[in-house]
Design a protein around this motif. Structure first.
Motif, PDB file in Angstrom:
ATOM      1  N   HIS B 481       0.851  -1.200   0.000  1.00 53.77           N
ATOM      2  CA  HIS B 481       0.000   0.000   0.000  1.00 53.77           C
ATOM      3  C   HIS B 481       0.883   1.245   0.000  1.00 53.77           C
ATOM      4  CE1 HIS B 481      -3.850  -2.015   1.175  1.00 53.77           C
ATOM      5  NE2 HIS B 481      -3.007  -2.912   1.636  1.00 53.77           N
ATOM      6  N   SER B 482       0.398   2.294  -0.655  1.00 54.98           N
ATOM      7  CA  SER B 482       1.141   3.558  -0.668  1.00 54.98           C
ATOM      8  C   SER B 482       0.323   4.660  -0.010  1.00 54.98           C
ATOM      9  CB  SER B 482       1.440   3.987  -2.103  1.00 54.98           C
ATOM     10  OG  SER B 482       2.071   2.951  -2.788  1.00 54.98           O
ATOM     11  N   ASP B 483       1.015   5.718   0.336  1.00 57.53           N
ATOM     12  CA  ASP B 483       0.330   6.880   0.921  1.00 57.53           C
ATOM     13  C   ASP B 483      -0.190   7.774  -0.215  1.00 57.53           C
ATOM     14  OD1 ASP B 483      -0.350   8.847   2.964  1.00 57.53           O
ATOM     15  OD2 ASP B 483       1.232  10.014   1.987  1.00 57.53           O
ATOM     16  N   PRO B 484      -1.417   8.267  -0.106  1.00 61.87           N
ATOM     17  CA  PRO B 484      -1.989   9.040  -1.219  1.00 61.87           C
ATOM     18  C   PRO B 484      -1.717  10.543  -1.169  1.00 61.87           C
ATOM     19  CG  PRO B 484      -3.681   8.625   0.410  1.00 61.87           C
ATOM     20  CD  PRO B 484      -2.408   8.027   0.957  1.00 61.87           C
ATOM     21  N   THR B 485      -0.940  11.008  -0.176  1.00 64.19           N
ATOM     22  CA  THR B 485      -0.780  12.460  -0.009  1.00 64.19           C
ATOM     23  C   THR B 485      -0.315  13.141  -1.305  1.00 64.19           C
ATOM     24  OG1 THR B 485      -0.196  12.086   2.286  1.00 64.19           O
ATOM     25  CG2 THR B 485       0.348  14.243   1.378  1.00 64.19           C
ATOM     26  N   LYS B 486       0.687  12.560  -1.936  1.00 61.75           N
ATOM     27  CA  LYS B 486       1.246  13.187  -3.124  1.00 61.75           C
ATOM     28  C   LYS B 486       0.222  13.230  -4.261  1.00 61.75           C
ATOM     29  CE  LYS B 486       5.557  13.290  -5.624  1.00 61.75           C
ATOM     30  NZ  LYS B 486       6.820  12.611  -5.891  1.00 61.75           N
ATOM     31  N   GLY B 586       0.202  -5.228  -5.776  1.00 64.37           N
ATOM     32  CA  GLY B 586       0.248  -3.800  -5.431  1.00 64.37           C
ATOM     33  C   GLY B 586      -1.156  -3.232  -5.321  1.00 64.37           C
ATOM     34  N   VAL B 587      -1.383  -2.481  -4.298  1.00 60.06           N
ATOM     35  CA  VAL B 587      -2.692  -1.859  -4.113  1.00 60.06           C
ATOM     36  C   VAL B 587      -2.602  -0.365  -4.410  1.00 60.06           C
ATOM     37  CG1 VAL B 587      -4.598  -1.514  -2.475  1.00 60.06           C
ATOM     38  CG2 VAL B 587      -3.171  -3.547  -2.295  1.00 60.06           C
ATOM     39  N   GLY B 588      -1.421   0.192  -4.247  1.00 61.85           N
ATOM     40  CA  GLY B 588      -1.247   1.622  -4.485  1.00 61.85           C
ATOM     41  C   GLY B 588      -1.959   2.446  -3.428  1.00 61.85           C
ATOM     42  N   ILE B 589      -2.682   3.468  -3.893  1.00 58.70           N
ATOM     43  CA  ILE B 589      -3.304   4.422  -2.954  1.00 58.70           C
ATOM     44  C   ILE B 589      -4.766   4.099  -2.672  1.00 58.70           C
ATOM     45  CG2 ILE B 589      -1.783   6.304  -3.636  1.00 58.70           C
ATOM     46  CD1 ILE B 589      -4.374   7.270  -5.259  1.00 58.70           C
ATOM     47  N   LYS B 590      -5.244   2.976  -3.217  1.00 55.45           N
ATOM     48  CA  LYS B 590      -6.686   2.709  -3.181  1.00 55.45           C
ATOM     49  C   LYS B 590      -7.275   2.475  -1.798  1.00 55.45           C
ATOM     50  CE  LYS B 590      -6.591  -0.242  -6.632  1.00 55.45           C
ATOM     51  NZ  LYS B 590      -6.919  -1.330  -7.524  1.00 55.45           N
ATOM     52  N   GLU B 591      -6.467   1.944  -0.882  1.00 56.27           N
ATOM     53  CA  GLU B 591      -7.025   1.582   0.425  1.00 56.27           C
ATOM     54  C   GLU B 591      -6.227   2.209   1.577  1.00 56.27           C
ATOM     55  OE1 GLU B 591      -7.215  -2.705   0.582  1.00 56.27           O
ATOM     56  OE2 GLU B 591      -8.024  -2.809  -1.441  1.00 56.27           O
ATOM     57  N   PRO B 592      -6.203   3.540   1.638  1.00 54.46           N
ATOM     58  CA  PRO B 592      -5.427   4.154   2.732  1.00 54.46           C
ATOM     59  C   PRO B 592      -6.159   4.021   4.066  1.00 54.46           C
ATOM     60  CG  PRO B 592      -6.593   5.837   1.501  1.00 54.46           C
ATOM     61  CD  PRO B 592      -6.890   4.539   0.817  1.00 54.46           C
TER      62      PRO B 592
END
Lengths: 310, 628
Positions: B481-486, B586-592
């Motif tokens: 998971h990634s952080d969606p701030t950017k 990879g989930v990316g920013i979808k599930e913060p």
């Protein structure tokens, strides 16, 4: 000769027998790649020379693409799509895939300038292929459509605007290079990057800049100012923004998405599992049977060949 | 004076009456309390009694006679090869596998485990047939006499679908057991199954309330108690009961479903035979032949079963019929049920004996399981002390095995078709993924971190490797998971650049408006529409979709790096891990966790890799005769 054929037959037999037993990958291969589809305008106007030179625009484009693509990493997948060439009806001069220099250079040499400019149609073809690839790669990788053209679409009604909007809303980056255009192409204000090229040098530079952007690594470093920038957003709105952004599908451009089908839930109870297990087993048996049939056919053909050579 | 006496008499009389009533009330309350406590103890705390106390007095005697040799069996698919080896009969038939080996065996039903233990101790039979966990419960009794100490002589099967945890509708994953009331058979095969489940979710028996059932099935079984008592949240049942509870027919419970079975937790219930030490020492050749005969029968039964499922097999049908005859029509109403019984288990075969008794680092081998069952026995109070079993010392390299059996060279193979698993995981929506999730835990990382050391994450790697071994039929999705701030900031910047968003106010007190109207909750629908239509796209310097895509790719790369670290961890510790069981995604920013972080600490909560143990379809697995 007979001996060679016999040895060959034995080798093929061994391979066929062993083939079904080869283990597949321990885990799925890392599937993401950078993907670029080049839409190359080969319309009649590309026959004209570039400003202040005697180099035909199409030849200048070919030459620049050759030079730039030599430098592109092998991990980048390239596709070359042309429209309106006068000497070939083949649209995909180089189907989207691994870049092989010799094949690509041969492909790019093929087209000669021909007809009009159905730009919208070919942007859709190129984008649809990228979306297809993205589906295959489970959404990983990067996807760019590079349009190299010297004029506006001749289609009527013109679908370029609506297709462009749809393509960029799917997360495909569109770069456009306008060759020898008196004024900026109408794509200029609608796509991610537009570069004007009025001589072979600027054309090469423009293409090089586009490819330099491919697969550029982004990190997740975040500065204090970024938190301040998003602070006024209501949390629910922020969450909705993220969901909306990540919801773009891979259905063809200009079409509505089809309802998604979930894979069948796993059998939680053994009765169902036994049934599924039997199906898997039958699939495997069918595959084995297929290999055996292929093996028998190949052996028979080789035996016949050996007989004929006696 | 007389008045004084009179008043004293009255006083005393009243006191006596008062004292009598107080005493009587106290006694009554005490009796009621004792009765209540006794009933509660019976229902909730029977396991506080040691197995020895539950069993009562036991006579110990020598084993008398080896022809016929009495051998117990239980109602389980793993016992069907025993029937087959005996000529599909309770007594050894001429021409059968056991007969050809010179054995004369009389099979006896051992479904009553306590009676089996009594018979074993008395010398009526040298063998005890049960699950390893149940043996653990009886370990102290078994070791109470030097003659009866037990050698585990054979690992028969794993339960792979026959045992189920059925929960009411709010029970979705193992972690949901916390605080729930659970019903299972006292001293039954599901005690260890539940123990494994609790451990996998890092729960303890003190986190649940247990209601014991007398029997495994039937009127006094957990299924009936679950049906009749709404306070019971979960019951542990065999498949016919699970189907009845969760099906559409009579006897179902609304909303009940199997949330976990041994189809996934497939290395929890190990079925074994043990042999008394005195008999083992003096009859090793006979014991060897018994084990070899069983393994031979396993090989033949597997082949017959495969044939039956494709082209049919009269010989296999005979075995199904014999199973129904031996176990009775009540237990096995149809031949399909007999086939189902066999399909509920997976054999370990000859290769499984080597792996079980000899392989170092085998997380489901003898040493590991023995530790587990003795821990359970002592911790749950079945035994006061740890009384170990002996591992088999049979010569598996002897011709009795190697010249007799045909499937001795089978190697472990990967259980899952990795491409199919990936296709399946990637195609699941969040809701569907949740439905399939059995267990989940996660780790966090720092911005731009791309290596994951054992020093930092060793505990999680250990947990994953251990649970992957237990849940051998499920897959661990390693989800980055990634952080969606950017990405959010890019949306804002692109919106401002394109004039869709306007910012007013001063630093630290900004406000946004959307096309002239204040950006608040009422703007949600409009902003979704604009984003979906690509209104925020098309400028080079701020491209939220590209940032999102990069985050997705990066999250996948992190998941891959973690998978590699886990594999390295297992290899460096000599632990077996099926690599096909660990699938990065990879989930990316979808599930913060936090959609709009206010600072780096909150952003870091989104930067995580989640390990999700999930059910996959049978089509994603590779069929194998043995699991070892």
């Amino acid at each position: 000769m007979k001996n060679i054929i016999r040895k060959l037959a034995v080798a093929i037999c061994m391979l066929l027998i062993l083939a079904p037993f080869f283990q597949p990958w321990s885990y799925a291969e890392d599937v993401y790649t950078d993907n670029v589809v080049i839409v190359l305008d080969c319309s009649g106007s590309m026959r004209e020379p570039m400003y202040n030179t005697d180099i035909m625009k199409l030849n200048a484009a070919k030459s620049a693409l050759k030079d730039v693509l030599k430098q592109v990493q092998e991990t980048t997948h390239i596709g070359l799509l042309q429209f309106s060439a006068g000497n070939t009806s083949k649209e995909w001069l180089y189907p989207l895939g691994v870049k092989k220099d010799v094949e690509f250079m041969n492909a790019i040499d093929t087209p000669k300038p021909g007809g009009n400019t159905p730009l919208g149609k070919y942007m859709k073809i190129g984008a649809d292929r990228l979306l297809q690839e993205r589906e295959k790669q489970h959404g990983y990788g990067s996807y760019r459509l590079l349009v190299v053209t010297d004029g506006e679409s001749t289609e009527s009604p013109c679908p370029v605007d609506s297709y462009t909007q749809d393509i960029i809303s799917r997360g495909i980056i569109i770069d456009a290079v306008g060759i020898n255009m008196d004024k900026a192409h109408t794509l200029a204000t609608k796509v991610h990057s537009y570069r004007s090229a009025n001589n072979p040098g600027s054309l090469k530079k423009a293409l090089a800049e586009v490819f330099a952007e491919v697969g550029s690594v982004k990190n997740d470093a975040t500065g204090k100012e970024v938190f301040e920038l998003i602070a006024p957003l209501p949390s629910e709105v922020a969450a909705a923004m993220l969901q909306a952004l990540s919801a773009s599908g891979n259905h063809p451009v200009g079409e509505k998405p089809k309802p998604k089908q979930e894979p069948q839930a796993q059998a939680g109870q053994d009765a169902q599992q036994v049934q599924s297990g039997a199906t898997a087993s039958q699939d495997h048996s069918a595959a084995l049977l297929m290999w055996v049939i292929i093996g028998v056919v190949v052996i028979a053909l080789l035996a016949l060949l050996a007989k004929l050579t006696e | 004076m007389s008045k004084i006496f009179e008043s004293m008499r009255k006083f005393y009389k009243s006191r006596v009456v008062a004292v009598d009533s107080v005493v009587l009330s106290a006694v009554a309350i005490a009796v009621v309390l004792v009765l209540v406590l006794m009933s509660v103890r019976t229902a909730y705390a029977a396991s506080q009694e040691t197995f020895e106390e539950q069993l009562g007095s036991v006579q110990v005697g020598n084993v008398t006679g080896t022809s016929p040799l009495e051998v117990p069996f239980i109602t389980w698919g793993g016992d069907m090869p025993t029937f087959y080896a005996n000529g599909n009969s309770l007594t050894t038939k001429p021409g059968s596998i056991f007969h050809k080996l010179g054995l004369n065996i009389k099979l006896v039903n051992g479904d009553d485990f306590k009676q089996q233990v009594r018979d074993y101790m008395a010398g009526k039979t040298p063998f005890l047939r049960s699950t390893f966990d149940m043996l653990g419960q009886a370990s102290e009794v078994i070791a109470s006499d030097t003659r009866t100490k037990g050698f585990i002589i054979e690992h028969l099967t794993w339960s792979t679908g026959g045992d189920n945890a059925v929960g009411r509708k709010d029970i979705k994953t193992v972690a949901d057991l916390k605080g729930k009331t659970v019903c299972l058979q006292e001293n039954g095969p599901h005690v260890g199954f539940l123990d494994d489940m609790l451990k996998s979710a890092q729960l303890d028996w003190s986190d649940i309330k247990v209601v014991w059932a007398k029997d495994l099935t039937g009127p006094n079984g957990p299924a009936e108690m679950f049906k009749n008592n709404q306070n019971i949240d979960v019951c542990f049942v065999i498949t016919p009961d699970a189907l009845a509870l969760t099906g559409k027919g009579e006897g179902n419970v609304k909303g009940a479903k199997v949330f976990l079975s041994t189809a996934q937790l497939s290395r929890s219930i190990a079925d074994v035979y043990i042999c008394r030490k005195d008999f083992y020492d003096s009859n090793k050749e006979l014991v060897t032949k018994f084990v070899a005969g069983y393994l031979k029968a396993v090989e033949e039964v597997i082949d017959l079963k495969n044939k039956y499922e494709t082209t049919g097999s009269p010989e296999y049908t005979k075995l199904l019929q014999a199973t129904q005859d031996i176990l009775g029509k009540e237990a096995i109403p149809t031949l399909d049920d007999a086939h189902g019984l066999l399909s509920d288990c997976t054999f370990v075969g000859y290769p499984g004996q080597l792996a079980f008794f000899r392989e170092k680092g085998n997380l489901h081998g003898f040493e590991a399981l023995q530790k587990k069952v003795l821990d359970l026995a002592v911790n749950r109070g079945y035994a006061k002390t740890r009384c170990a079993f002996f591992p088999s010392t049979l010569d598996y390299d002897s011709p009795t095995f190697l010249s007799y059996l045909t499937k001795t060279g089978v190697q472990r193979k990967e259980k899952f078709r990795a491409e199919a698993v990936q296709e399946e995981i990637e195609a699941l929506t969040t809701g569907a993924l949740d439905e399939r999730t059995l267990l989940t835990f996660s780790i966090n990382f720092e911005p731009n971190q791309d290596s994951f050391s054992e020093e930092q994450y060793g505990a999680e790697y250990k947990r994953l490797v251990e649970q992957a071994d237990k849940y051998a039929n499920a897959v661990f999705a390693v989800r980055g998971h990634s952080d969606p701030t950017k990405t959010l900031s890019e949306i804002v910047k692109a919106g401002m650049k394109k004039g869709i968003l306007q910012r007013a106010g001063t630093e630290g007190n900004y406000k946004y408006s959307l096309n002239g109207k204040p950006l608040d909750l009422s703007s949600t629908k409009e902003i979704i529409r604009l984003i979906e239509e690509g209104a925020f796209d098309g400028i080079a310097e701020y491209n939220p979709r590209e940032t999102m895509q990069a985050a997705l790719n990066l999250s996948r790369q992190r998941a891959e790096a973690l998978r590699d670290s886990i594999i390295n961890y297992a290899e460096s510790h000599g632990l077996h891990l099926d690599k096909s069981q660990v699938q990065p995604t990879g989930v990316g920013i979808k599930e913060p966790f936090i959609a709009k972080p206010s600072n780096m600490d909150e952003a870091k909560q989104n930067m995580r890799v989640e390990f999700r143990l999930i059910k996959v379809s049978a089509e994603a697995t590779q069929k194998s005769d043995f699991d070892f």
